[in-house]
Design a protein around this motif. Structure first.
Motif, PDB file in Angstrom:
ATOM      1  N   UNK A  47      -0.439 -30.810 -11.752  1.00 29.73           N
ATOM      2  CA  UNK A  47      -1.544 -31.775 -11.810  1.00 29.73           C
ATOM      3  C   UNK A  47      -1.657 -32.561 -10.504  1.00 29.73           C
ATOM      4  N   UNK A  48      -0.504 -32.938  -9.947  1.00 33.16           N
ATOM      5  CA  UNK A  48      -0.524 -33.716  -8.701  1.00 33.16           C
ATOM      6  C   UNK A  48      -1.111 -32.917  -7.547  1.00 33.16           C
ATOM      7  N   UNK A  49      -0.798 -31.622  -7.498  1.00 32.66           N
ATOM      8  CA  UNK A  49      -1.243 -30.793  -6.379  1.00 32.66           C
ATOM      9  C   UNK A  49      -2.659 -30.265  -6.551  1.00 32.66           C
ATOM     10  N   UNK A  50      -3.259 -30.481  -7.710  1.00 30.40           N
ATOM     11  CA  UNK A  50      -4.643 -30.038  -7.926  1.00 30.40           C
ATOM     12  C   UNK A  50      -5.561 -31.207  -8.253  1.00 30.40           C
ATOM     13  N   UNK A  51      -5.059 -32.426  -8.174  1.00 26.99           N
ATOM     14  CA  UNK A  51      -5.846 -33.619  -8.499  1.00 26.99           C
ATOM     15  C   UNK A  51      -6.995 -33.766  -7.495  1.00 26.99           C
ATOM     16  N   UNK A  52      -8.248 -33.646  -7.959  1.00 26.25           N
ATOM     17  CA  UNK A  52      -9.378 -33.729  -7.018  1.00 26.25           C
ATOM     18  C   UNK A  52      -9.550 -35.117  -6.415  1.00 26.25           C
ATOM     19  N   UNK A  53      -8.933 -36.129  -7.026  1.00 29.51           N
ATOM     20  CA  UNK A  53      -9.060 -37.492  -6.500  1.00 29.51           C
ATOM     21  C   UNK A  53      -8.122 -37.744  -5.320  1.00 29.51           C
ATOM     22  N   UNK A  54      -7.133 -36.876  -5.118  1.00 29.57           N
ATOM     23  CA  UNK A  54      -6.179 -37.073  -4.024  1.00 29.57           C
ATOM     24  C   UNK A  54      -6.640 -36.298  -2.785  1.00 29.57           C
ATOM     25  N   UNK A  55      -6.533 -36.899  -1.604  1.00 28.35           N
ATOM     26  CA  UNK A  55      -6.922 -36.188  -0.376  1.00 28.35           C
ATOM     27  C   UNK A  55      -6.089 -34.917  -0.189  1.00 28.35           C
ATOM     28  N   UNK A  56      -6.706 -33.892   0.371  1.00 29.64           N
ATOM     29  CA  UNK A  56      -6.022 -32.621   0.579  1.00 29.64           C
ATOM     30  C   UNK A  56      -4.789 -32.756   1.441  1.00 29.64           C
ATOM     31  N   UNK A  57      -4.869 -33.585   2.493  1.00 29.51           N
ATOM     32  CA  UNK A  57      -3.726 -33.763   3.382  1.00 29.51           C
ATOM     33  C   UNK A  57      -2.541 -34.386   2.651  1.00 29.51           C
ATOM     34  N   UNK A  58      -2.833 -35.292   1.730  1.00 27.76           N
ATOM     35  CA  UNK A  58      -1.772 -35.931   0.963  1.00 27.76           C
ATOM     36  C   UNK A  58      -1.077 -34.904   0.072  1.00 27.76           C
ATOM     37  N   UNK A  59      -1.862 -34.039  -0.554  1.00 25.69           N
ATOM     38  CA  UNK A  59      -1.277 -33.000  -1.410  1.00 25.69           C
ATOM     39  C   UNK A  59      -0.476 -32.003  -0.570  1.00 25.69           C
ATOM     40  N   UNK A  60      -0.991 -31.671   0.597  1.00 23.48           N
ATOM     41  CA  UNK A  60      -0.280 -30.744   1.476  1.00 23.48           C
ATOM     42  C   UNK A  60       1.051 -31.333   1.924  1.00 23.48           C
ATOM     43  N   UNK A  61       1.074 -32.619   2.206  1.00 23.13           N
ATOM     44  CA  UNK A  61       2.318 -33.262   2.625  1.00 23.13           C
ATOM     45  C   UNK A  61       3.346 -33.237   1.503  1.00 23.13           C
ATOM     46  N   UNK A  62       2.897 -33.471   0.267  1.00 21.56           N
ATOM     47  CA  UNK A  62       3.803 -33.415  -0.880  1.00 21.56           C
ATOM     48  C   UNK A  62       4.379 -32.004  -1.035  1.00 21.56           C
ATOM     49  N   UNK A  63       3.536 -30.989  -0.866  1.00 18.15           N
ATOM     50  CA  UNK A  63       4.003 -29.615  -0.976  1.00 18.15           C
ATOM     51  C   UNK A  63       4.963 -29.269   0.153  1.00 18.15           C
ATOM     52  N   UNK A  64       4.686 -29.785   1.339  1.00 13.74           N
ATOM     53  CA  UNK A  64       5.557 -29.518   2.483  1.00 13.74           C
ATOM     54  C   UNK A  64       6.955 -30.094   2.252  1.00 13.74           C
ATOM     55  N   UNK A  65       7.006 -31.332   1.761  1.00 16.99           N
ATOM     56  CA  UNK A  65       8.297 -31.976   1.486  1.00 16.99           C
ATOM     57  C   UNK A  65       9.084 -31.168   0.460  1.00 16.99           C
ATOM     58  N   UNK A  66       8.387 -30.647  -0.541  1.00 22.47           N
ATOM     59  CA  UNK A  66       9.036 -29.897  -1.615  1.00 22.47           C
ATOM     60  C   UNK A  66       9.528 -28.529  -1.146  1.00 22.47           C
TER      61      UNK A  66
END
Length: 269
Positions: A47-66
């Motif tokens: 849900x966090x990585x597909x949340x349309x309300x979150x900026x794409x860069x923010x989601x990418x950073x979360x995925x990168x950390x993981x």
């Protein structure tokens, strides 16, 4: 996939093709499938990585950390592109990563000149499972650990399947993602066929086709569909006579058994 997801899939495909040129393709296939499996299991992460309300860069950073340091650069780049995209359904992200996992395996087989062999391996495995209810029961039993299923597949397919073929079979068996085993194999087979821009036709006949008959049927189907068609021919004594051809949802049935069944349906109706 529909709407936003179809557009996003095209964007991810472009990134995939760019990184696949220099990637370790079997590793890329395995890692993308593992990430898709992680998203299936961790609903909050998905849900966090597909949340349309979150900026794409923010989601990418979360995925990168993981993922950074845990997967190769190729898998990381494809995943970062995917999580920055917008998806119609949250599950479409995992579906896309699984899709490119299969395409990576197909590309590995293609590089070795064995793409058609890979299709055949999945088809033959499907026929083995179909003819052995006990084997199917074991492989689809959710109570059996994935490791035991993989051990059996290693033994069963040793010397009979290529490394990427075995990889895909293990994936579809141990990570069914809500599909039947047969449906999973069919979906994988269609993706591999699409790699060659070909359709897959399952032909059932009471007797084996000669090579000349196969070529004639393939030419007729190519003329009908406007695309090359790969034939998976299955000898089935229940056919009685003639043959049937299944292309996707379309069935061409010239068998005696098929005509008998049609008469029966009309009588009942």
């Amino acid at each position: 996939m529909r709407g936003l997801s179809r557009d996003s899939l095209a964007v991810v495909e472009e990134r995939f093709e760019a990184v696949a040129e220099t990637a370790d393709l079997p590793r890329l296939a395995e890692e993308l499938d593992a990430i898709a499996d992680l998203l299936d299991r961790e609903h909050g992460l998905r849900r966090a990585l597909t949340d349309p309300a979150r900026p794409g860069e923010q989601k990418a950073q979360a995925a990168r950390i993981l993922l950074e340091g845990r997967v190769g650069d190729a898998a990381l780049q494809v995943t970062l592109t995917a999580v920055q995209a917008r998806w119609t359904r949250a599950g479409d992200l995992a579906d896309a990563l699984e899709r490119f996992s299969v395409i990576a395996a197909a590309a590995a087989a293609e590089a070795d000149g064995r793409l058609r062999d890979l299709e055949d391996e999945l088809f033959r495995f499907g026929r083995i499972v179909e003819s052995s209810p006990d084997l199917r029961r074991f492989l689809t039993d959710t109570g059996v650990p994935a490791e035991r299923k993989e051990q059996l597949l290693d033994t069963l397919l040793s010397g009979k399947a290529s490394p990427v073929g075995l990889l895909l079979i293990k994936q579809v068996v141990t990570r069914p993602r809500g599909r039947s085993l047969e449906r999973g194999l069919e979906e994988y087979g269609n993706l591999i066929a699409a790699r060659q821009r070909r359709l897959v036709a399952v032909v059932r006949s009471a007797v084996a086709f000669t090579e000349e008959q196969k070529q004639r049927l393939a030419a007729l189907l190519r003329s009908s569909y406007g695309r090359d068609v790969h034939l998976n021919v299955e000898v089935d004594p229940r056919v009685l006579g003639g043959f049937s051809v299944q292309v996707g949802d379309e069935l061409i049935d010239t068998t005696i058994a098929g005509r008998i069944e049609e008469v029966r349906r009309r009588l009942v109706g």
